[in-house]
Enzyme design. Structure first.
Site, PDB file in Angstrom:
ATOM      1  N   CYS A 168       1.292  -1.347   0.157  1.00 30.33           N
ATOM      2  CA  CYS A 168      -0.307  -0.262   0.292  1.00 30.33           C
ATOM      3  C   CYS A 168       1.186   1.369  -0.036  1.00 30.33           C
ATOM      4  O   CYS A 168       0.842   2.470  -0.456  1.00 30.33           O
ATOM      5  CB  CYS A 168      -1.285  -0.062   0.946  1.00 30.33           C
ATOM      6  SG  CYS A 168      -0.549   0.033   2.243  1.00 30.33           S
ATOM      7  N   HIS A 471      -1.633   1.118   7.538  1.00 28.70           N
ATOM      8  CA  HIS A 471      -1.897   0.838   5.894  1.00 28.70           C
ATOM      9  C   HIS A 471      -1.942   2.582   5.443  1.00 28.70           C
ATOM     10  O   HIS A 471      -2.012   3.978   6.038  1.00 28.70           O
ATOM     11  CB  HIS A 471      -3.234   0.473   5.849  1.00 28.70           C
ATOM     12  CG  HIS A 471      -3.958   0.313   5.128  1.00 28.70           C
ATOM     13  ND1 HIS A 471      -3.642  -0.337   3.733  1.00 28.70           N
ATOM     14  CD2 HIS A 471      -5.296   0.702   4.011  1.00 28.70           C
ATOM     15  CE1 HIS A 471      -4.264  -0.885   2.976  1.00 28.70           C
ATOM     16  NE2 HIS A 471      -5.055   0.537   2.760  1.00 28.70           N
TER      17      HIS A 471
END
Length: 520
Positions: A168, A471
């Site tokens: 990510c 994330h």
């Protein structure tokens, strides 16, 4: 690489009725039903998930293997080995026996025919849906009910990036860069790179992991990734080819652990810059840059040699001014930069949200002021004064001598304390339009009224508590609309949501003269 197993493993017809219904990029694994990273077996047309999901494609190959006990069985077994499969998103071909991606084809060109058939299926499946959504957007305004359904409205023509295993950090940076129009357009307009030697002469490179270092092009894989975004032919693109090139030339990012998005961005820009300087396939990319009239010589900042599109767009110049507190000697040094890393002032580090009542809200102006204010260096940073002939106490101050076309601001949210690297989760207020940088310039009187104003183009956000976990997602504006990029999921959002984000990296582009701007 040249795979010797294609003739015995590619057995399905290019228009096989055995293929599942729907778009190939959203096909589900026949075992776990996951639609992430689908691969189709070119022997039996069954679909399984990749090794970064649950690994059923590899298990399908392993289950089909029978020990070679005699020569009589070898021919029959070769035909049923299920060794070659194709990525349903990027159409790269992989051989499990060779354990590598392949670039050759069968004598009848079956691999390319299957690839073209999957592309046709993908385009057909999305054409009607794409037209319906585009029509809906055209009849909607930014304040319509469509935009208020934040988190559930799928973006039109926007393409997500599949997560290959804690990637990510890479996806957020790629989506941000893809929405910096001048930078993105330069790469998309570059000619495609082809293999030019041996049996693969003139054939398009679908994967370069197995090639020698001289044949690996970060610029080419970056170009192909940018071309895949915003074309609207698929909901998510798998950046595997780019990721493997990153592994080859940037060893720090090998493996599937979480990485720092800012560190990746710097490595990516530095390596793109170096490759563009040297040219590729005998064509100098710098020569292409010089022909681009929109990037004039006066706007170029040279970092490590000749200018490229990287330095022409992101490059600025800092003046580092150090004064000896004993004799008053002044030392000045000019340093090029591609981004500015800003500390969050200590007095704001306990404030975690915009609506928290205790104390004032930290703003981007506070971080910029902290960066450029006069600072007295501590005992560990004594300055070597050439007049005093020894290290002395001194002060330091930064001035911006030249502003870049795209101003990249990195908020330093991760700090070492004792043996831990903690995150500073403070909310930092930032403007969407009209960021005024004039007061930070070395010679503000030489700048025009509009030349120091910037508008926000993209924001990278880190969710979680630590740099090695959590994330990354990104917000970016495209053709007047804001989008949220969360790996393979792309949704429409609004300005109110963007300004509430706890920014990690901010990308500001030069302000285009328009009426009304909110100055910082």
């Amino acid at each position: 690489m040249e795979c010797p197993h294609l003739s015995s493993s590619v057995c399905i017809a290019p228009d096989s009725a055995k293929f599942p219904n729907g778009s190939p990029s959203s096909w589900c694994c026949s075992v776990c039903r996951s639609n992430k990273s689908p691969w189709v077996c070119l022997t039996c047309s069954s679909v399984h998930c990749g090794r970064y999901v649950n690994g059923h494609a590899k298990k399908h190959y392993e289950d089909a293997q029978v020990p070679l006990t005699n020569h009589k069985k070898s021919e029959k077994q070769d035909k049923a080995q299920h060794t070659v499969c194709m990525d349903c998103s990027s159409y790269s071909t992989y051989c499990y026996r060779c354990d590598d991606f392949v670039v050759n084809d069968t004598k009848l060109g079956l691999v390319q025919k299957v690839r073209e058939h999957l592309q046709n299926l993908e385009n057909s499946a999305f054409t009607a849906d794409r037209h319906r959504k585009r029509k809906l957007l055209e009849n909607s305004t930014l304040n319509s009910k469509l935009l208020k359904v934040n988190g559930s409205t799928t973006a039109i023509c926007a393409t997500g990036l599949r997560n290959l295993g804690n990637t990510c950090f890479m996806n957020a940076i790629l989506q941000s860069l893809s929405n910096i129009e001048q930078f993105c357009c330069y790469f998309k307009e570059l000619p495609a790179v082809e293999l030019r030697n041996g049996k693969t002469a003139g054939r398009r490179t679908y994967h370069t992991r197995s090639q020698g270092d001289n044949n690996v092009s970060l610029v080419e894989e970056f170009r192909k990734t940018l071309c895949a975004l915003w074309q609207g032919s698929q909901t998510a693109f798998s950046p595997e080819s780019l990721f493997y090139v990153v592994w080859k030339i940037m060893p720090n990012f090998r493996g599937y652990q979480q990485q720092d998005a800012h560190e990746f961005m710097r490595y990516l820009l530095d390596h793109l810059h170096l490759e563009l300087q040297g040219g590729f396939n005998g064509v100098s990319r710098s020569a292409i840059l010089q022909e681009n009239s929109t990037l004039s010589a006066s706007n170029k900042c040279c970092i490590n040699g000749a200018s490229t599109v990287v330095t022409a767009i992101f490059g600025g110049i800092l003046q580092n001014e150090v004064n000896c507190l004993i004799c008053g000697t002044e030392s000045r040094k000019f340093d090029p930069f591609l981004d500015l890393s800003l500390d969050i002032p200590s007095q704001f580090r306990s404030k975690r949200s915009k609506n928290q009542e205790n104390g004032p809200v930290c703003s981007l102006r506070d971080c910029l002021r902290s960066f450029t204010d006069l600072e007295e260096l501590d005992e560990t940073e004594l300055y070597m004064c050439h007049k005093c002939k020894k290290k002395q106490k001194s002060t330091k101050k930064f001035w911006i001598q030249k502003l870049p076309k795209v101003l990249c601001l990195h908020l330093k949210r991760f700090h070492w304390t004792a043996y831990l690297r903690n995150k500073v989760d403070t909310y930092v207020e930032f403007p969407l339009r009209g960021l005024d940088m004039k007061c930070y310039l070395l010679e503000p009187e030489n700048s025009g009224p509009e030349s120091c104003l910037y508008d926000l183009a993209a924001v990278v956000v880190h969710h979680g508590s630590g740099v090695g976990s959590g994330h990354y997602t990104a917000y970016a504006t495209h053709e007047g609309r804001w989008f949220h990029f969360n790996d393979s999921t792309v949704t429409l959002t609004d300005e109110e949501t963007v300004v509430k984000a706890k920014a990690y990296i901010l990308f500001y582009v030069e302000h285009q003269a328009k009426a009304g701007s909110d100055k910082l």
